[in-house]
Design a protein around this motif. Structure first.
Motif, PDB file in Angstrom:
ATOM      1  N   CYS B  98       0.839  -1.215   0.000  1.00 23.96           N
ATOM      2  CA  CYS B  98       0.000   0.000   0.000  1.00 23.96           C
ATOM      3  C   CYS B  98       0.867   1.255   0.000  1.00 23.96           C
ATOM      4  CB  CYS B  98      -1.020  -0.036   1.144  1.00 23.96           C
ATOM      5  SG  CYS B  98      -2.383  -1.161   0.745  1.00 23.96           S
ATOM      6  N   THR B  99       1.770   1.298  -0.987  1.00 23.19           N
ATOM      7  CA  THR B  99       2.640   2.454  -1.165  1.00 23.19           C
ATOM      8  C   THR B  99       2.243   3.201  -2.444  1.00 23.19           C
ATOM      9  OG1 THR B  99       4.210   0.993  -2.296  1.00 23.19           O
ATOM     10  CG2 THR B  99       4.597   1.420   0.046  1.00 23.19           C
ATOM     11  N   ARG B 112      -5.481   0.816   9.619  1.00 24.35           N
ATOM     12  CA  ARG B 112      -6.786   0.403  10.144  1.00 24.35           C
ATOM     13  C   ARG B 112      -7.804   1.554  10.103  1.00 24.35           C
ATOM     14  NH1 ARG B 112      -8.551  -3.851  13.820  1.00 24.35           N
ATOM     15  NH2 ARG B 112      -6.436  -4.670  13.986  1.00 24.35           N
ATOM     16  N   LEU B 113      -7.288   2.780  10.126  1.00 22.08           N
ATOM     17  CA  LEU B 113      -8.177   3.944  10.091  1.00 22.08           C
ATOM     18  C   LEU B 113      -8.735   4.217   8.690  1.00 22.08           C
ATOM     19  CD1 LEU B 113      -6.071   6.339  12.357  1.00 22.08           C
ATOM     20  CD2 LEU B 113      -8.232   5.229  12.953  1.00 22.08           C
ATOM     21  N   LYS B 114      -8.178   3.511   7.693  1.00 23.87           N
ATOM     22  CA  LYS B 114      -8.644   3.723   6.309  1.00 23.87           C
ATOM     23  C   LYS B 114      -9.163   2.395   5.740  1.00 23.87           C
ATOM     24  CE  LYS B 114      -7.224   6.676   3.636  1.00 23.87           C
ATOM     25  NZ  LYS B 114      -8.005   7.706   2.924  1.00 23.87           N
ATOM     26  N   SER B 250     -10.375  -9.189   5.549  1.00 18.73           N
ATOM     27  CA  SER B 250      -9.817  -8.188   4.649  1.00 18.73           C
ATOM     28  C   SER B 250     -10.524  -8.297   3.299  1.00 18.73           C
ATOM     29  CB  SER B 250      -8.307  -8.417   4.474  1.00 18.73           C
ATOM     30  OG  SER B 250      -7.654  -8.323   5.731  1.00 18.73           O
ATOM     31  N   ALA B 251     -10.816  -7.130   2.684  1.00 22.38           N
ATOM     32  CA  ALA B 251     -11.620  -7.095   1.463  1.00 22.38           C
ATOM     33  C   ALA B 251     -10.760  -7.024   0.205  1.00 22.38           C
ATOM     34  CB  ALA B 251     -12.540  -5.883   1.504  1.00 22.38           C
ATOM     35  N   MET B 252     -11.132  -7.775  -0.822  1.00 18.51           N
ATOM     36  CA  MET B 252     -10.526  -7.674  -2.146  1.00 18.51           C
ATOM     37  C   MET B 252     -11.603  -7.349  -3.168  1.00 18.51           C
ATOM     38  SD  MET B 252      -8.120 -10.702  -1.252  1.00 18.51           S
ATOM     39  CE  MET B 252      -8.929 -10.551   0.335  1.00 18.51           C
ATOM     40  N   ALA B 253     -11.209  -6.707  -4.289  1.00 17.30           N
ATOM     41  CA  ALA B 253     -12.210  -6.197  -5.225  1.00 17.30           C
ATOM     42  C   ALA B 253     -12.581  -7.187  -6.327  1.00 17.30           C
ATOM     43  CB  ALA B 253     -11.720  -4.896  -5.853  1.00 17.30           C
ATOM     44  N   GLY B 274      -7.983  -0.395   2.346  1.00 20.39           N
ATOM     45  CA  GLY B 274      -6.724   0.166   2.822  1.00 20.39           C
ATOM     46  C   GLY B 274      -6.188  -0.502   4.065  1.00 20.39           C
ATOM     47  N   PHE B 275      -6.832  -1.604   4.473  1.00 22.17           N
ATOM     48  CA  PHE B 275      -6.334  -2.309   5.645  1.00 22.17           C
ATOM     49  C   PHE B 275      -6.471  -3.813   5.455  1.00 22.17           C
ATOM     50  CE2 PHE B 275      -6.849  -4.092   9.993  1.00 22.17           C
ATOM     51  CZ  PHE B 275      -5.546  -3.847  10.417  1.00 22.17           C
ATOM     52  N   PHE B 276      -5.371  -4.492   5.730  1.00 22.16           N
ATOM     53  CA  PHE B 276      -5.324  -5.955   5.730  1.00 22.16           C
ATOM     54  C   PHE B 276      -4.744  -6.354   7.080  1.00 22.16           C
ATOM     55  CE2 PHE B 276      -6.081  -7.455   1.308  1.00 22.16           C
ATOM     56  CZ  PHE B 276      -6.245  -6.231   0.695  1.00 22.16           C
TER      57      PHE B 276
END
Lengths: 312, 312, 312
Positions: B98-99, B112-114, B250-253, B274-276
């Protein structure tokens, strides 16, 4: 008149076209200028100059082979004109080491796992605008689409607006050797042949193509003096050189105005891969700013100018 | 002729239009091609195909309902044609978590906030270009503007140029189920209904829509073999599936070419919030590259290809 | 008909133009709308309204003085219309402190070496799209190109689509004082005069221009109540103010709807340079979100809305 024109905007399925030219004069002069620009649509500024005789510097419409239409700046006057602005290398943070905005090296931090960094020199990614190219990195489809013979480089102080570029530039030069013809016709192809990649070669033995240049602003001497005193024995000015390595095997993309004869090229060449053995060298403007020994630093003027790249 | 044309560029308030067509032939062939392309302006490639009979793959002009004009690639040949390229998911740094460049998950680090990350799957932000879409992320207004029934996905190796996409693709498939009609007509609406958000559901019980696919390049077997041996019992190939959760919530699209039956979906589904829970999973290509156990990694070919998304 | 039209796309050097208007009706209605929009091409929405009588809110074509063509949203109805959307300030990560996406402050982290941060308020860099401007930062060439007298600001909840902006806005106001005329005609020039730079001035004594506003949605009272109770004695509502400093000499660009009378402006002004003495203040939305003392926080509605900037 205005009622008549705006009417067109209110109709959806059934639009009655309104006259835009009356007695040979555009009733909307901005539209007239737009159509005049569009009429010279071409693959490059040289194309536009040669085929349609356009002779003024300014923004024109270009199209790629595939039909993507874009706008950029054409220099129609220098040394015969026909120069297409295809890119600019702008340093947004001279203290950053491959941080956000270092599109011509890496935005992922100095990283051994990314020896080619962003890959910008050899890919089809585009960003920025012609009008913003002295304030930000710029790359348009011409970079990979145009077939050219020569390059020109302008170093224009950050923040200068388009109409002042020519007079504000601290250094301008172009090649006449047609060297691009031997390397695929543009930098996209040249850098596929000579990858900007950490460890892919050695200083001196693996230097990419170098061409002599003709100066349009400045000269060999002023160019040389843009670099600190300790560096002046490290290169020969009056050239532009692509893809070199320093003593660490770190790769740089372009030595603007010079041909390296030594191996401290991180102080006078720009762009690069995503890994430098010395992390402080990583970035679009590599180690042009080197405060620990100011005689190894480029001039403030050069550091605070964007390098604009043109093809012809 | 060229003098005549360039004259138009010199006039400001009062522009006398020049003829651009003589005896039915454009004097500027690039302009002729431009006008031919513009003449088929439509809301989608299907629109262009059906209403104006365009039959060649290439770059066309589209417009949103609001009137924003843009260009993209139309596949006018596969399975009847009329496919609009609306997006590509490109992994610029397989080692990043996530860079910068992870626009389809998060560019703010695993946080975790996103829980929804960039929100790209369900917003109107656009970026990139059609011609650059195998080298970078791409999303155009068609993603949220077009009303479609089906999707197609092409996995095209990074760096391949537009004219080689069809032949270079390692995997191409499309749906024929018209499943998008039940979810608002495009992925923008589908992902409003099924948010890509950490913790919003559970593995297996909260899987979003899945549709069978028809292969245009490759088949169920070759698709299956693009994932490591330990994973092949984890999914059924021959489908495309949207919005799934792994064992960690954790969500994937998107699971490209497959429908999960297990809960290690981070190894064969892409995009995300934005969080795993496991930070190494965070990124546009999640954990497709998993060196600690290579049998849980996708093939090098798949990892080094961009996933191009089309609507029809 | 469709055969006839598509024929044009197959011809390369020699294109026979096809009729696009028959009996005064466009055979391609999307093209008709496109041409109707193009016919009003102008330097600003006010230009378009005054010269060509356009009266509908929507997307129009504009051109810079240099001839760069772009599209943006025109508000043609509020208080006489003619308002050009030139920018939006969107907070993509309220927890970030000058991280990726903070284009109106800094994306390089809080950094004393970058007192002006990105420099966005005073440069020609552009980004985003009109249709995406409630989901992302936006800045078009009009920001620096248009000569205007007044500004309008709309606070529109994130994710709202263009057609819902006017009704969804939680706050809308405009100036009528023609204050921009005294500062170069736009914010680009205003911020050259009043740099958004850490340490360049002091709270209260070095406040930039402030203008009273007229409310189009909301009023002085509702505007005031968008900020926590501890802040309401810190400013006067019913104004828009540019370039202020807080007690730390940290610079902010715009106080939307208010004029500071105190020195905690980081809680009710937005944008900024690249350095704040208190690092938690750094970011596009500064310290509007301040959980350690909720009476110093802006309302959730305001934090989750983009600030859209218009010129007239």
């Amino acid at each position: 008149m205005s009622k008549l024109l705006s009417a067109g905007l209110h109709v959806l399925g059934n639009v009655t076209p309104k006259p835009i030219i009356i007695n040979g004069t555009y009733i909307n002069p901005e539209l007239g200028k737009y159509h005049a620009r569009l009429r010279t649509l071409g693959r490059s500024c040289l194309d536009i100059k040669e085929k349609y005789g356009a002779s003024r510097d300014g923004i024109y419409f270009l199209t790629t082979e595939s039909g993507s239409v874009y706008q950029t700046f054409c220099d129609m006057t220098t040394a015969g004109g026909g120069w297409t602005l295809v890119a600019s290398v702008h340093e947004n943070n001279i203290y950053g080491t491959c941080t956000y905005g270092d599109r011509w090296s890496s935005q992922q931090g100095n990283d051994r796992l990314k020896p080619e960094g962003e890959g910008t020199w050899a890919n089809t990614v585009t960003f920025g605008t012609a009008e913003g190219s002295t304030d930000d990195d710029y790359k348009n489809p011409g970079y990979y689409d145009i077939h050219a013979q020569d390059v020109a480089v302008w170093h224009v102080p950050n923040d200068k607006v388009l109409k002042d570029w020519t007079t504000a530039a601290i250094l301008r030069y172009h090649t006449e050797s047609h060297f691009l013809s031997e390397h695929g016709g543009n930098l996209y192809h040249l850098f596929h042949k000579y990858p900007v990649k950490y460890g892919a070669g050695d200083c001196k033995t693996d230097m990419g193509p170098s061409s002599p240049v003709v100066y349009d602003t400045g000269d060999k001497e002023s160019n040389k003096n843009m670099f600190g005193s300790s560096l002046r024995g490290e290169f020969e000015s009056g050239f532009v050189t692509f893809r070199v390595f320093n003593a660490d095997k770190s790769a740089m993309a372009m030595c603007s105005g010079v041909k390296p004869t030594g191996c401290d090229s991180q102080h006078y060449c720009i762009g690069g891969g995503g890994f430098f053995l010395e992390p402080l060298h990583c970035g679009d403007f590599t180690a042009l700013h080197w405060t620990s020994d100011e005689t190894k630093s480029a001039s403030k003027d050069m550091i605070e100018s964007a390098a604009l790249l043109f093809y012809r």
